[in-house]
Design a protein around this motif. Structure first.
Motif, PDB file in Angstrom:
ATOM      1  N   TYR A  49       7.494  30.065  73.085  1.00  0.00           N
ATOM      2  CA  TYR A  49       8.424  28.932  72.916  1.00  0.00           C
ATOM      3  C   TYR A  49       7.706  27.612  73.161  1.00  0.00           C
ATOM      4  CZ  TYR A  49      12.511  32.048  72.808  1.00  0.00           C
ATOM      5  OH  TYR A  49      13.434  32.988  72.458  1.00  0.00           O
ATOM      6  N   LYS A  50       6.940  27.551  74.251  1.00  0.00           N
ATOM      7  CA  LYS A  50       6.248  26.306  74.585  1.00  0.00           C
ATOM      8  C   LYS A  50       5.192  25.964  73.531  1.00  0.00           C
ATOM      9  CE  LYS A  50       7.024  26.693  79.571  1.00  0.00           C
ATOM     10  NZ  LYS A  50       6.420  26.951  80.909  1.00  0.00           N
ATOM     11  N   SER A  51       4.507  26.993  73.025  1.00  0.00           N
ATOM     12  CA  SER A  51       3.521  26.764  71.962  1.00  0.00           C
ATOM     13  C   SER A  51       4.185  26.193  70.713  1.00  0.00           C
ATOM     14  CB  SER A  51       2.816  28.079  71.632  1.00  0.00           C
ATOM     15  OG  SER A  51       1.911  27.906  70.562  1.00  0.00           O
ATOM     16  N   SER A  52       5.354  26.721  70.379  1.00  0.00           N
ATOM     17  CA  SER A  52       6.093  26.221  69.215  1.00  0.00           C
ATOM     18  C   SER A  52       6.547  24.783  69.430  1.00  0.00           C
ATOM     19  CB  SER A  52       7.306  27.113  68.948  1.00  0.00           C
ATOM     20  OG  SER A  52       8.058  26.596  67.887  1.00  0.00           O
ATOM     21  N   ILE A  53       7.052  24.492  70.639  1.00  0.00           N
ATOM     22  CA  ILE A  53       7.500  23.126  70.952  1.00  0.00           C
ATOM     23  C   ILE A  53       6.342  22.135  70.821  1.00  0.00           C
ATOM     24  CG2 ILE A  53       8.314  21.636  72.829  1.00  0.00           C
ATOM     25  CD1 ILE A  53      10.029  24.064  73.759  1.00  0.00           C
ATOM     26  N   GLN A  54       5.165  22.524  71.319  1.00  0.00           N
ATOM     27  CA  GLN A  54       4.001  21.642  71.214  1.00  0.00           C
ATOM     28  C   GLN A  54       3.605  21.404  69.758  1.00  0.00           C
ATOM     29  OE1 GLN A  54       0.579  23.074  73.335  1.00  0.00           O
ATOM     30  NE2 GLN A  54      -0.758  21.402  72.683  1.00  0.00           N
ATOM     31  N   LEU A  55       3.520  22.485  68.981  1.00  0.00           N
ATOM     32  CA  LEU A  55       3.107  22.366  67.577  1.00  0.00           C
ATOM     33  C   LEU A  55       4.101  21.523  66.776  1.00  0.00           C
ATOM     34  CD1 LEU A  55       1.617  25.221  65.461  1.00  0.00           C
ATOM     35  CD2 LEU A  55       3.277  23.669  64.459  1.00  0.00           C
ATOM     36  N   LEU A  56       5.406  21.806  66.960  1.00  0.00           N
ATOM     37  CA  LEU A  56       6.431  21.073  66.208  1.00  0.00           C
ATOM     38  C   LEU A  56       6.525  19.618  66.658  1.00  0.00           C
ATOM     39  CD1 LEU A  56       9.173  23.834  66.110  1.00  0.00           C
ATOM     40  CD2 LEU A  56       7.828  23.010  64.187  1.00  0.00           C
ATOM     41  N   GLY A  57       6.287  19.386  67.962  1.00  0.00           N
ATOM     42  CA  GLY A  57       6.273  18.005  68.451  1.00  0.00           C
ATOM     43  C   GLY A  57       5.174  17.189  67.789  1.00  0.00           C
ATOM     44  N   GLU A  58       3.982  17.801  67.619  1.00  0.00           N
ATOM     45  CA  GLU A  58       2.885  17.117  66.927  1.00  0.00           C
ATOM     46  C   GLU A  58       3.226  16.861  65.470  1.00  0.00           C
ATOM     47  OE1 GLU A  58      -0.447  19.629  67.539  1.00  0.00           O
ATOM     48  OE2 GLU A  58      -0.691  19.123  69.664  1.00  0.00           O
ATOM     49  N   ARG A  59       3.931  17.804  64.857  1.00  0.00           N
ATOM     50  CA  ARG A  59       4.349  17.609  63.457  1.00  0.00           C
ATOM     51  C   ARG A  59       5.267  16.397  63.333  1.00  0.00           C
ATOM     52  NH1 ARG A  59       2.869  19.521  58.792  1.00  0.00           N
ATOM     53  NH2 ARG A  59       4.962  20.109  58.132  1.00  0.00           N
ATOM     54  N   LEU A  60       6.176  16.255  64.297  1.00  0.00           N
ATOM     55  CA  LEU A  60       7.108  15.125  64.239  1.00  0.00           C
ATOM     56  C   LEU A  60       6.389  13.789  64.411  1.00  0.00           C
ATOM     57  CD1 LEU A  60      10.206  16.452  66.238  1.00  0.00           C
ATOM     58  CD2 LEU A  60      10.020  16.057  63.797  1.00  0.00           C
ATOM     59  N   LYS A  61       5.360  13.801  65.259  1.00  0.00           N
ATOM     60  CA  LYS A  61       4.596  12.560  65.458  1.00  0.00           C
ATOM     61  C   LYS A  61       3.908  12.119  64.175  1.00  0.00           C
ATOM     62  CE  LYS A  61       3.674  13.376  70.371  1.00  0.00           C
ATOM     63  NZ  LYS A  61       2.616  13.668  71.376  1.00  0.00           N
ATOM     64  N   SER A  62       3.521  13.103  63.344  1.00  0.00           N
ATOM     65  CA  SER A  62       2.845  12.768  62.085  1.00  0.00           C
ATOM     66  C   SER A  62       3.832  12.393  60.997  1.00  0.00           C
ATOM     67  CB  SER A  62       2.015  13.967  61.610  1.00  0.00           C
ATOM     68  OG  SER A  62       2.863  15.054  61.257  1.00  0.00           O
ATOM     69  N   LYS A  63       5.135  12.448  61.313  1.00  0.00           N
ATOM     70  CA  LYS A  63       6.208  12.050  60.396  1.00  0.00           C
ATOM     71  C   LYS A  63       6.228  12.903  59.132  1.00  0.00           C
ATOM     72  CE  LYS A  63       6.275   7.279  62.048  1.00  0.00           C
ATOM     73  NZ  LYS A  63       6.206   5.852  61.702  1.00  0.00           N
ATOM     74  N   GLU A  64       5.848  14.159  59.246  1.00  0.00           N
ATOM     75  CA  GLU A  64       5.898  15.076  58.107  1.00  0.00           C
ATOM     76  C   GLU A  64       7.152  15.941  58.217  1.00  0.00           C
ATOM     77  OE1 GLU A  64       2.281  17.136  56.953  1.00  0.00           O
ATOM     78  OE2 GLU A  64       1.264  16.034  58.536  1.00  0.00           O
ATOM     79  N   VAL A  65       7.867  16.086  57.142  1.00  0.00           N
ATOM     80  CA  VAL A  65       9.023  16.969  57.043  1.00  0.00           C
ATOM     81  C   VAL A  65       9.903  16.863  58.287  1.00  0.00           C
ATOM     82  CG1 VAL A  65       9.392  19.065  55.706  1.00  0.00           C
ATOM     83  CG2 VAL A  65       7.154  18.617  56.595  1.00  0.00           C
ATOM     84  N   LYS A  66      10.325  15.653  58.605  1.00  0.00           N
ATOM     85  CA  LYS A  66      10.914  15.391  59.903  1.00  0.00           C
ATOM     86  C   LYS A  66      12.236  16.124  60.128  1.00  0.00           C
ATOM     87  CE  LYS A  66      11.202  11.626  63.173  1.00  0.00           C
ATOM     88  NZ  LYS A  66      10.902  10.215  63.409  1.00  0.00           N
TER      89      LYS A  66
END
Length: 631
Positions: free
Chosen positions: A155-172
């Motif tokens: 869960y924490k690994s997913s939260i970290q990965l998805l959080g980085e995705r949001l920072k890059s403003k991709e597929v928000k």
């Protein structure tokens, strides 16, 4: 604060709707809607698709279907078709939906097999958003297995990965929902470990994200899980309020898996309030829904809940019976050890993931160097990007146009099928009865005090039919009965049924009339005339048969029998006597009872021939009359 509720089983509920995937301008979240699935199945059978359109339709059906067996069928078909055209994302989607289906069926071994296949596809093809979501699904299974450490890590690994995705403003939008789901499920994991404050912390985070994206299924799950935490804290009023809010949204969206969990939680709340009847009602509702949708684990939990309540009420016999049912469903769930065997293989898989991650980091650094050396080409790249964006926007507009046409066409097909169903229903039942059945789902039986019932039967039909093929037999009987239908329609009579070569109709229902005996007698005489003319028409290649006709008048009860293949029928002694009038009559004559005669004797267009009291099978002696028209 009230006493803490005793929870008789651990509620393990994961936001399984998060497992979706992103493709060109299309986000597909696993939130089931049976109506969409049913309409797409109908269109899939009636429309020829291109290969890409068919893949999208199969994916939509699998994602919206609520029946787990159907999900498995359409997911396998999706995988097969996707492999034929080498479509990686659709192969990923197929294994994802297969995993979801097996997980709902509590077959955790097969669920993990498909989740790990989907995860490998995501890693091998640099599908970063998909990697985030598949981590959540794998964590869910670890949680069900009771492996809290691995569940938290994923869960924490997913939260970290998805959080980085949001920072890059991709597929928000998609990543916001998936991040919210990971927070929700991590909170649920803490709830299962009785770390209630940590659970509420993550539920609050997920709730804000779901509300921001206006994703009502996610809001419902969040409300339900918050309700479970407050129930565990003993704050029953808040808990019941949150759980009922969640159930209301889930029922509207036909998402039944979590409802079972929430209904059991409400049962606990009512039992704590000493409202045992309501507690039993909610526990039974949970079992009913679980059985209807094949959710074995939830069926077992429901029986365990009932067993607990009856035990506390000192009804030990009932409690033991229900506990045995719980054991049966618990043991039917696929063995956890099989799933754990797959989990033990994760070490090899994690090594592969680590290697892939290192390779990705090297390539990332090399890309940065290359970009520095290509600064002079930046302007051209921007121009190309703008052109591509415009093309893609145009393509998006085209897809939206096609989608709108598809929805309109689907709506027309559904409306057409509804109209066909209405016409078929009204061919089977009287109009008034058909409308009552559609509005209420059932039809109340009605008594009619004065109804005339007519029976016909062909003499020697059994011997005649033995020499015919099935097709010839149906053709010949249809010739006569179709013409009888026209005659009774002419006189506003109601056809009841046909049994073999017997034909039955009635007058005076479903709308009472004063002249039903008069009209049914005219119809009977016309039926006899038709049969006689058929016998005398040498050129007509139809069987030459004699007929007996009987009529009786009296009270009957009318209604609809059965829940499938509805049939409108009438019952009572009046019907039995009418049948005896037919069997006690003479060929090509209309035989009527005394009750019918008394209603017709003043009609000058009829002439009657008294037959006296004649023995009728099962009825003793009954007065009978032949009736004919005055020439």
């Amino acid at each position: 604060m009230k006493n803490k509720i005793i929870i008789t089983n651990t509620y393990k509920l994961k936001a399984y709707f998060i497992v979706g995937f992103f493709c060109l301008y299309s986000i597909n979240i696993f939130s089931q809607d049976q109506k969409i699935s049913d309409s797409l199945k109908l269109v899939l059978k009636t429309k020829k698709y291109s290969k890409s359109e068919k893949l999208k339709t199969l994916r939509e059906i699998a994602a919206n279907e609520t029946n787990t067996d159907e999900i498995i069928i359409y997911s396998n078909e999706l995988i097969k078709n996707a492999k034929e055209v080498d479509s990686i994302k659709f192969v990923y989607a197929g294994h994802l939906q297969l995993g979801n289906a097996y997980r709902l069926k509590s077959d955790l071994t097969k669920a993990l097999e498909n989740y790990f296949i989907a995860s490998k596809i995501a890693v091998d093809n640099n599908l970063f958003s998909e990697q985030g979501t598949i981590k959540i699904t794998i964590a869910d299974v670890y949680s069900i297995l009771g492996d809290s450490k691995n569940a938290e890590n994923y869960y924490k690994s997913s939260i970290q990965l998805l959080g980085e995705r949001l920072k890059s403003k991709e597929v928000k939008y998609l990543d916001s929902i998936n991040l919210a789901s990971a927070q929700l499920n991590l909170g649920d994991e803490y709830y299962n470990q009785n770390k209630l404050d940590a659970a509420l912390y993550h539920f609050n985070k997920s709730g804000k994200l779901f509300k921001a994206t206006k994703y009502e299924i996610g809001v419902a799950y969040n409300l339900g899980n918050v309700g479970l935490v407050y129930a565990e804290k003993g704050e029953n009023i808040v808990a019941e309020e949150k759980l009922n809010e969640a159930i209301k949204v889930l029922v509207a969206n036909e998402d039944y898996y979590p409802i079972c969990v929430y209904l059991n939680a409400i049962a606990d709340i009512y039992y704590e309030k000493k409202q045992t009847k309501k507690a039993l009602l909610y526990a039974n509702r949970s079992i009913y829904l679980a059985k209807e949708y094949g959710l074995k684990e939830q069926i077992g939990d429901g029986y365990l809940k009932l067993s607990f309540i009856y035990e506390k009420e000192k009804n030990y016999k009932k409690s033991f019976e229900l506990y045995k049912k719980h054991i049966v469903y618990r043991d039917s769930v696929k063995s956890v050890s099989g799933a754990q065997k797959i989990a033990n293989e994760k070490s090899k898989y994690e090594i592969t993931l680590a290697n892939e991650k290192a390779r990705f980091e090297v390539e990332k650094k090399q890309t940065e160097v290359d970009l520095l050396n290509e600064q002079k080409k930046t302007q051209n790249i921007i121009v190309i990007a703008v052109v591509i964006a415009l093309i893609l926007l145009g393509f998006l507009a085209f897809l939206l146009f096609r989608r709108n046409k598809f929805v309109v066409k689907t709506g027309k097909i559904i409306q057409k099928e509804k109209e066909r169903s209405d016409i078929l229903l009204k061919n089977i039942l009287p109009d008034e009865t058909a409308e009552e059945l559609k509005e209420k789902g059932s039809v109340a039986a009605k008594r009619f005090n004065s109804v005339s019932v007519l029976f016909t039967d062909f003499k020697g039909f059994t011997q005649f039919s033995e020499g015919l093929s099935p097709e010839e037999l149906v053709e010949n009987i249809d010739f006569y009965f179709s013409n009888f239908d026209k005659i009774i329609e002419k006189y506003d009579l109601e056809k009841i049924k046909t049994v073999g070569d017997a034909y039955m109709c009635a007058g005076g229902l479903p709308f009472p009339t004063e002249d039903h005996s008069y009209k049914i007698t005219l119809a009977a005489l016309e039926i006899v005339d038709f049969v006689k003319k058929t016998m005398n028409t040498a050129s007509l290649e139809k069987p030459k048969l004699d007929i007996r006709v009987g009529i009786n008048t009296g009270s009957v009860v009318a209604g609809v029998v059965g829940t499938k293949k509805f049939a409108y029928d009438i019952w009572g002694d009046t019907v039995n006597v009418a049948s005896r009038m037919e069997s006690s009559g003479a060929v090509n004559r209309v035989n009527i009872s005394e009750s019918t005669y008394n209603l017709l004797k003043d009609k000058t267009e009829f002439k009657f021939e008294a037959r006296g009291a004649i023995e009728a099978k099962g009825k003793g002696k009954i007065k009978m009359y032949f009736v004919d028209k005055v020439s």
